[in-house]
Every structure is written in C-alpha cells, then in structure tokens.
Design a protein around this motif. Sequence first.
Motif, PDB file in Angstrom:
ATOM      1  N   LEU A  26       0.836  -1.204   0.000  1.00 37.58           N
ATOM      2  CA  LEU A  26       0.000   0.000   0.000  1.00 37.58           C
ATOM      3  C   LEU A  26       0.872   1.257   0.000  1.00 37.58           C
ATOM      4  O   LEU A  26       0.574   2.222  -0.706  1.00 37.58           O
ATOM      5  CB  LEU A  26      -0.925  -0.004   1.216  1.00 37.58           C
ATOM      6  N   ILE A  27       1.912   1.231   0.801  1.00 34.13           N
ATOM      7  CA  ILE A  27       2.821   2.378   0.845  1.00 34.13           C
ATOM      8  C   ILE A  27       3.504   2.574  -0.512  1.00 34.13           C
ATOM      9  O   ILE A  27       3.632   3.697  -1.011  1.00 34.13           O
ATOM     10  CB  ILE A  27       3.858   2.184   1.958  1.00 34.13           C
ATOM     11  N   ALA A  28       3.924   1.458  -1.118  1.00 37.48           N
ATOM     12  CA  ALA A  28       4.592   1.540  -2.417  1.00 37.48           C
ATOM     13  C   ALA A  28       3.643   2.089  -3.477  1.00 37.48           C
ATOM     14  O   ALA A  28       4.020   2.943  -4.287  1.00 37.48           O
ATOM     15  CB  ALA A  28       5.111   0.169  -2.829  1.00 37.48           C
ATOM     16  N   ARG A  29       2.361   1.588  -3.458  1.00 32.80           N
ATOM     17  CA  ARG A  29       1.393   2.077  -4.436  1.00 32.80           C
ATOM     18  C   ARG A  29       1.102   3.554  -4.233  1.00 32.80           C
ATOM     19  O   ARG A  29       0.977   4.322  -5.194  1.00 32.80           O
ATOM     20  CB  ARG A  29       0.111   1.260  -4.325  1.00 32.80           C
ATOM     21  N   ALA A  30       1.000   3.975  -2.980  1.00 31.66           N
ATOM     22  CA  ALA A  30       0.754   5.392  -2.692  1.00 31.66           C
ATOM     23  C   ALA A  30       1.919   6.250  -3.173  1.00 31.66           C
ATOM     24  O   ALA A  30       1.723   7.338  -3.722  1.00 31.66           O
ATOM     25  CB  ALA A  30       0.536   5.585  -1.190  1.00 31.66           C
ATOM     26  N   GLY A  31       3.134   5.729  -2.988  1.00 33.48           N
ATOM     27  CA  GLY A  31       4.308   6.470  -3.452  1.00 33.48           C
ATOM     28  C   GLY A  31       4.331   6.606  -4.960  1.00 33.48           C
ATOM     29  O   GLY A  31       4.653   7.673  -5.501  1.00 33.48           O
ATOM     30  N   VAL A  32       3.973   5.518  -5.665  1.00 35.86           N
ATOM     31  CA  VAL A  32       3.932   5.554  -7.129  1.00 35.86           C
ATOM     32  C   VAL A  32       2.877   6.540  -7.608  1.00 35.86           C
ATOM     33  O   VAL A  32       3.118   7.350  -8.518  1.00 35.86           O
ATOM     34  CB  VAL A  32       3.675   4.151  -7.695  1.00 35.86           C
ATOM     35  N   LEU A  33       1.684   6.482  -7.009  1.00 34.07           N
ATOM     36  CA  LEU A  33       0.617   7.416  -7.396  1.00 34.07           C
ATOM     37  C   LEU A  33       1.026   8.865  -7.149  1.00 34.07           C
ATOM     38  O   LEU A  33       0.738   9.752  -7.958  1.00 34.07           O
ATOM     39  CB  LEU A  33      -0.660   7.088  -6.626  1.00 34.07           C
ATOM     40  N   ALA A  34       1.697   9.088  -6.011  1.00 31.88           N
ATOM     41  CA  ALA A  34       2.146  10.446  -5.708  1.00 31.88           C
ATOM     42  C   ALA A  34       3.168  10.920  -6.737  1.00 31.88           C
ATOM     43  O   ALA A  34       3.131  12.073  -7.179  1.00 31.88           O
ATOM     44  CB  ALA A  34       2.742  10.496  -4.303  1.00 31.88           C
ATOM     45  N   LEU A  35       4.082  10.025  -7.141  1.00 32.78           N
ATOM     46  CA  LEU A  35       5.099  10.385  -8.112  1.00 32.78           C
ATOM     47  C   LEU A  35       4.475  10.666  -9.474  1.00 32.78           C
ATOM     48  O   LEU A  35       4.874  11.614 -10.171  1.00 32.78           O
ATOM     49  CB  LEU A  35       6.128   9.265  -8.219  1.00 32.78           C
ATOM     50  N   ILE A  36       3.489   9.848  -9.847  1.00 29.13           N
ATOM     51  CA  ILE A  36       2.776  10.100 -11.104  1.00 29.13           C
ATOM     52  C   ILE A  36       2.110  11.472 -11.053  1.00 29.13           C
ATOM     53  O   ILE A  36       2.145  12.250 -12.017  1.00 29.13           O
ATOM     54  CB  ILE A  36       1.736   9.003 -11.367  1.00 29.13           C
ATOM     55  N   GLY A  37       1.494  11.777  -9.907  1.00 25.43           N
ATOM     56  CA  GLY A  37       0.857  13.080  -9.750  1.00 25.43           C
ATOM     57  C   GLY A  37       1.848  14.226  -9.875  1.00 25.43           C
ATOM     58  O   GLY A  37       1.538  15.267 -10.469  1.00 25.43           O
ATOM     59  N   VAL A  38       3.050  14.034  -9.327  1.00 26.89           N
ATOM     60  CA  VAL A  38       4.086  15.064  -9.432  1.00 26.89           C
ATOM     61  C   VAL A  38       4.491  15.269 -10.886  1.00 26.89           C
ATOM     62  O   VAL A  38       4.618  16.409 -11.365  1.00 26.89           O
ATOM     63  CB  VAL A  38       5.311  14.680  -8.587  1.00 26.89           C
ATOM     64  N   PHE A  39       4.687  14.173 -11.624  1.00 26.43           N
ATOM     65  CA  PHE A  39       5.066  14.284 -13.033  1.00 26.43           C
ATOM     66  C   PHE A  39       3.986  15.009 -13.840  1.00 26.43           C
ATOM     67  O   PHE A  39       4.285  15.866 -14.682  1.00 26.43           O
ATOM     68  CB  PHE A  39       5.313  12.897 -13.633  1.00 26.43           C
ATOM     69  N   VAL A  40       2.725  14.664 -13.591  1.00 31.81           N
ATOM     70  CA  VAL A  40       1.626  15.318 -14.305  1.00 31.81           C
ATOM     71  C   VAL A  40       1.584  16.803 -13.958  1.00 31.81           C
ATOM     72  O   VAL A  40       1.405  17.666 -14.832  1.00 31.81           O
ATOM     73  CB  VAL A  40       0.286  14.640 -13.973  1.00 31.81           C
ATOM     74  N   ALA A  41       1.764  17.125 -12.672  1.00 34.50           N
ATOM     75  CA  ALA A  41       1.742  18.525 -12.251  1.00 34.50           C
ATOM     76  C   ALA A  41       2.870  19.312 -12.908  1.00 34.50           C
ATOM     77  O   ALA A  41       2.678  20.467 -13.326  1.00 34.50           O
ATOM     78  CB  ALA A  41       1.853  18.607 -10.730  1.00 34.50           C
ATOM     79  N   LEU A  42       4.041  18.695 -13.021  1.00 35.34           N
ATOM     80  CA  LEU A  42       5.162  19.366 -13.680  1.00 35.34           C
ATOM     81  C   LEU A  42       4.872  19.591 -15.161  1.00 35.34           C
ATOM     82  O   LEU A  42       5.238  20.625 -15.730  1.00 35.34           O
ATOM     83  CB  LEU A  42       6.438  18.547 -13.510  1.00 35.34           C
ATOM     84  N   GLY A  43       4.202  18.634 -15.798  1.00 34.16           N
ATOM     85  CA  GLY A  43       3.829  18.806 -17.196  1.00 34.16           C
ATOM     86  C   GLY A  43       2.852  19.954 -17.377  1.00 34.16           C
ATOM     87  O   GLY A  43       2.990  20.772 -18.292  1.00 34.16           O
ATOM     88  N   VAL A  44       1.852  20.029 -16.494  1.00 30.34           N
ATOM     89  CA  VAL A  44       0.876  21.127 -16.561  1.00 30.34           C
ATOM     90  C   VAL A  44       1.567  22.463 -16.328  1.00 30.34           C
ATOM     91  O   VAL A  44       1.271  23.466 -17.002  1.00 30.34           O
ATOM     92  CB  VAL A  44      -0.246  20.901 -15.529  1.00 30.34           C
ATOM     93  N   TRP A  45       2.511  22.486 -15.361  1.00 27.64           N
ATOM     94  CA  TRP A  45       3.242  23.724 -15.081  1.00 27.64           C
ATOM     95  C   TRP A  45       4.034  24.180 -16.297  1.00 27.64           C
ATOM     96  O   TRP A  45       4.071  25.382 -16.613  1.00 27.64           O
ATOM     97  CB  TRP A  45       4.184  23.486 -13.906  1.00 27.64           C
TER      98      TRP A  45
END
Length: 218
Positions: free
Chosen positions: A4-23
């Motif tokens: 669960l921790i690993a999946r949450a970390g992956v989802l958070a990292l994906i969110g960071v990448f998407v946010a950087l793309g939008v920025w």
Amino acid sequence: MTRLIARAGVLALIGVFVALGVWQLDRRAWKLDLIERVEARLAAPPGAPPLGAVGRDDEYKRVMVCGRYLTGHDTYVQAVTELGGGFWVLTPLDSDVGRILVNRGFVTPDRRGQVPPPQGPVAVTGLLRLSEPGGGFLRANDPKGERWYSRDVAAISAARGLGAVAPWFLDAGANGAEWPRGGLTVVRFRNQHLQYALTWFAMAALLAFLAWRVRGRG
C-alpha cells in the motif's frame, strides 16, 4: 502494508510528473505571450522614454532621445557578438529627459579607447534595456580595475560620478559600418516548454504502465 505504501508512493510520483507537465504548459503560454508582446514593441515606432521607474513591460521598447554626449566618461563592458569578442561602449547622454547611459555599440579589442562620442546635439534611437546588476560571465564587475562584465547602470554611474541617471540604458540602433557598431542586440527567448511538458507526461505514463504491469504479475 508495504504494498500500500509503495502504491501510494507511485501514485504520488505520477501526480508530481503530471503537475510538472501542466506547469510547463502554463510556462509555455506565458512565454508565447511574452514573445508576442516583445515583438509588438520591436515593431512599434520609437516613442518618448518613460519617466521614473521601469519594469519588464518597458524592456525592448523602441525609444528616441535627443541630447549631447558627455565626453571622457566611456565605459567598456565585455561582450561577445556575431562580430566576435570585444566590448560594449557605454556613454552618458545629457538628454531632454535627464542623463541616460547609452550603449553606443560594439567595438573590437583593438578599438578600445579609440571611439569618442560625436560632438554636438544628437538624436539616438534604440531599445530600452533594464540594468544588469552584479556582473556577468560568472564574474563580478570590478569598477576599480576597470573590468566590467555587465551593464550595471547604478555601478557604472557611481564609478563615473555621474549623479542622477535613468535606471535603465539604451541600446543604440544600427549605424551601418561605423564604430562602435550599433544594432547588435539579440532578442531571443528560449521556448522549449512544450518539449519539457511532453517529457513529464511521458514519464508519468511510463510509470503508470510499469506499475500496472507489476500489479498484473502480482
């Protein structure tokens, strides 16, 4: 729990990448707007210079001033242009709107000290530029040693004892084959934000795909 921790970390990292793309897409929109505004300033006829403080919206405006150059106060600032290495020649101008530093143009090293300003009344047309405080070429200005690496209006004015000077300088326009050679200002803005945005989105997609494959195998 570990998964669960690993999946949450992956989802958070994906969110960071998407946010950087939008920025980066937001930065691209800002850069395109900046380029459009600067191009409009460059295409406009020259006008009177602004009085008082200036900002980014004033940079690269075409302005014209009339006055007389103050002889014996040239400052040579290290420069690299399409003509090679050399110096910008900055000379104070007592104009109808006050004292202004004018970048009269570029000279090669062998012409340093050999290009006094013209005598008598002059009209100078060019681009308004913001001061470049601190230095350049990863080196700080050395007023006492007469080594200048940026066009720092305040520092040059203080070193030359010029008194009150406009907080900007003027890049003189083209003057044919005369020295100093004017009109060498390069107005270019890097705009690779779309490439950066696609890179971040691709990394988000790749990470999501790898996560899906790992989960499928589990």
